[in-house]
Design an enzyme around this catalytic site. Structure first.
Site, short mmCIF file in Angstrom:
data_model
loop_
_atom_site.label_atom_id
_atom_site.label_comp_id
_atom_site.label_asym_id
_atom_site.label_seq_id
_atom_site.Cartn_x
_atom_site.Cartn_y
_atom_site.Cartn_z
N GLU A 132 -39.48 48.53 -11.98
CA GLU A 132 -40.13 49.68 -12.59
C GLU A 132 -40.31 50.74 -11.52
OE1 GLU A 132 -42.95 47.87 -16.14
OE2 GLU A 132 -43.91 48.73 -14.39
N GLU A 139 -47.37 46.26 -20.40
CA GLU A 139 -47.24 44.92 -21.01
C GLU A 139 -48.24 44.76 -22.14
OE1 GLU A 139 -48.47 41.45 -18.88
OE2 GLU A 139 -50.13 42.44 -17.89
N ASN A 165 -50.84 41.80 -23.67
CA ASN A 165 -51.44 40.47 -23.51
C ASN A 165 -51.78 39.95 -24.90
OD1 ASN A 165 -53.15 41.44 -20.49
ND2 ASN A 165 -51.25 40.32 -20.72
N ARG A 187 -53.66 37.68 -26.26
CA ARG A 187 -54.80 36.76 -26.25
C ARG A 187 -56.09 37.59 -26.17
NH1 ARG A 187 -55.83 38.15 -20.95
NH2 ARG A 187 -54.01 38.16 -19.60
N ARG A 231 -66.98 41.88 -12.87
CA ARG A 231 -66.65 40.46 -12.78
C ARG A 231 -67.31 39.90 -11.54
NH1 ARG A 231 -60.33 39.56 -14.42
NH2 ARG A 231 -60.20 41.18 -16.01
P1 ADP Z 1 -49.87 41.43 -14.33
O1 ADP Z 1 -49.33 40.98 -15.65
O2 ADP Z 1 -49.38 40.63 -13.17
O3 ADP Z 1 -51.34 41.65 -14.33
P2 ADP Z 1 -49.29 44.25 -14.91
O4 ADP Z 1 -47.93 44.65 -15.33
O5 ADP Z 1 -50.33 44.12 -15.98
O6 ADP Z 1 -49.18 42.87 -14.09
O7 ADP Z 1 -49.82 45.22 -13.78
C1 ADP Z 1 -51.03 44.97 -13.09
C2 ADP Z 1 -51.37 46.17 -12.22
O8 ADP Z 1 -50.33 46.41 -11.26
C3 ADP Z 1 -51.50 47.49 -12.97
O9 ADP Z 1 -52.77 47.66 -13.54
C4 ADP Z 1 -51.24 48.49 -11.85
O10 ADP Z 1 -52.35 48.65 -11.01
C5 ADP Z 1 -50.15 47.80 -11.06
N1 ADP Z 1 -48.82 48.22 -11.58
C6 ADP Z 1 -48.07 47.60 -12.52
N2 ADP Z 1 -46.92 48.28 -12.77
C7 ADP Z 1 -46.95 49.37 -11.96
C8 ADP Z 1 -46.06 50.47 -11.72
N3 ADP Z 1 -44.89 50.58 -12.36
N4 ADP Z 1 -46.43 51.40 -10.80
C9 ADP Z 1 -47.60 51.31 -10.12
N5 ADP Z 1 -48.47 50.30 -10.30
C10 ADP Z 1 -48.16 49.33 -11.20
#
Ligand code: ADP
Length: 457
Positions: free
Chosen positions: A200, A289, A291, A293, A339
């Site tokens: 990404e 993404e 989730n 749940r 948390r």
């Molecule tokens: P996970 O499923 O491991 O928690 P996520 O896709 O939900 O991963 O992303 C978690 C965090 O990682 C996001 O809230 C953000 O802070 C960072 N992040 C994810 N994708 C990007 C991106 N493309 N650019 C910058 N930060 C990102």
């Protein structure tokens, strides 16, 4: 309606689900590992079954033990909570095969969303903007350089099966890309048994904003407000709040509608969360993404709307459908969640399991504590270190911050270090008070926020 539900989880979420079941007149069955025999959820449930040794792989992650226990006690439903098997499509299917209702989406919907690279395609097909990146499928290392060149550095390497920030690595140059892709694959293989990765574009100045949805499995979906979870360390959320203090009304509306459209496109059943990055420079949002749940931070939404999300999950699973319509969802005031982890903020957040010599939780109007702790309880070293969630509600953000400060200052946890001093310090920071931070802010300013010494008894 469901009659007897087995809760395939532990800790505060097991306690939370037991309470919701009891209010609905549903009998509850707790499961526990040998390390959790004295946990609060075991005491609170109508029945409790030991499902194996301390290691999660042999207890809370052991689908066979869990389904066997559910059949043994004649449960007609299994609530998976979050973590462990909550987003495991095979487990959802196995419950169905055993004639037990899985409180959550079908295996099919989980499969569409659990592989984050596939979910990008599903989102794009539903008209939801995604972060520029690889075209949905997990790509092999040969394609990485070409994709990165196309979207432009810096790029983020992410695990298709990812969660909890694992298997995620930044690359600012082609050399870093080839090196870090190997590390990300290895980390993903170790954490999820699946080494697939995708790319990404890295969005440096962003807020993490997520939308709560509820679906009945028949294509009817409502959105239940958003949460801002930008205060993160190592891509893990530490503080969540709602509504997001920095987006316009129009952007909020777009986020809500896009989320409901995406969930409806997969006939989503139950409670789910659609996560986005809001690019602050461009004022644009990108899906990252979904989730499938109940999430840790769901109480923020419950405080804001008065909707009991776990109750809704149970009603939907019981065949009652959605108990409310979109027009019934009203957002009021401001809610914040901190948390609280058994970790030492002054020692690089080192886990600090052990016995709680004293424990007194705060209270009062607008203060909610979701926890499985009590005085004399021993926090085991085997599971995640979260020991409580403090959630506050007030008429506006400034008042909610004061309420959180008061609640945390009055929270007595003695015997082990916790992250309460860290949160108190964070609440003092100008960035938090003004709401001016992005997902990188805490990582960059942790030295300034970190308390000087731990507070042990
Ligand atoms: P996970 O499923 O491991 O928690 P996520 O896709 O939900 O991963 O992303 C978690 C965090 O990682 C996001 O809230 C953000 O802070 C960072 N992040 C994810 N994708 C990007 C991106 N493309 N650019 C910058 N930060 C990102």
């Amino acid at each position: 309606m469901l009659r007897r539900v087995l809760i395939a989880n532990r800790g505060e979420i097991a306690v939370r689900v037991i309470r919701a079941c009891r209010e609905l007149g549903i009998e509850t069955v707790a499961v526990y590992s040998e390390a959790d025999y004295d946990s609060l959820h075991v005491h609170l449930a109508d029945k409790a079954v030991c499902i194996g040794p301390a290691q999660a792989t042999r207890s809370y992650l052991n689908a066979g033990s869990l389904i066997g226990a559910a059949m043994y006690v004649k449960a007609d439903g299994i609530h998976p909570g979050y973590g462990f098997l909550a987003e495991n499509a095979a487990f959802s299917d196995e419950c169905v095969d055993a004639g037990i209702k899985f409180v959550g989406p079908t295996g099919h919907s989980i499969r569409q969303m659990a592989d984050k690279a596939v979910a990008r395609t599903v989102a794009a097909e539903a008209g939801v903007p995604t972060v520029p990146g690889s075209d949905g499928k997990a790509i092999d290392s040969g394609e990485l350089a070409a994709v990165a060149e196309k979207i432009g550095y810096p790029v983020l390497i992410k695990a298709a099966a990812g969660g909890g920030g694992r298997g995620m690595m930044l690359a600012e140059t082609p050399a870093q890309l080839s090196r870090n892709a190997l590390s990300a694959q290895a980390e993903a293989q170790a954490a999820f048994g699946d080494s697939s990765i995708y790319l990404e574009k890295y969005i440096g100045n962003a807020r993490h904003v997520e939308v709560q949805v509820l679906g009945d499995g028949q294509g009817n979906v409502i959105h239940v407000g958003e949460r801002d979870c930008s205060m993160q360390r190592r891509h893990q959320k530490l503080v969540e709040e709602g509504p997001c203090p920095v987006i316009t009304r129009a952007l909020r509306q777009d986020l809500h509608e896009a989320s409901a459209a995406l969930a409806a496109s997969v006939d989503y059943e139950g409670a789910g969360t659609v996560e986005f990055l809001v690019d602050l420079d461009e004022q644009a949002f990108h899906f990252i993404e979904m989730n499938t749940r109940i999430q840790v931070e769901h109480p923020v939404t419950e405080m804001l709307t008065g909707v009991d999300l776990v109750r809704e999950q149970l009603l939907i699973a019981g065949g009652e459908g959605l108990s409310l319509k979109q027009k019934d969802v009203k957002l009021r005031g401001h809610a914040i969640e901190c948390r609280i982890n058994a970790e030492d903020g002054a020692r690089n957040f080192m886990p600090s399991p052990g016995m709680l010599a004293a424990y007194v939780a705060p209270g009062g109007p607008g203060v909610r504590i979701d926890s499985h702790c009590y005085a004399g309880y021993t926090v085991p070293p085997y599971y995640d270190s979260m020991i409580a969630k403090v959630i506050v509600w007030a008429a506006n953000r400034a008042e909610a911050i004061e309420k959180m400060r008061t609640a945390l200052a009055g929270y007595i946890i003695d015997g082990i270090p916790s992250t309460i001093p860290f949160h108190l310090s964070l609440l003092e920071s100008e960035a938090f008070r003004k709401g001016k931070f992005n997902t990188q802010w805490l990582e960059k300013n942790i030295g300034q926020v970190m308390p000087q010494e731990s507070m042990t008894a």
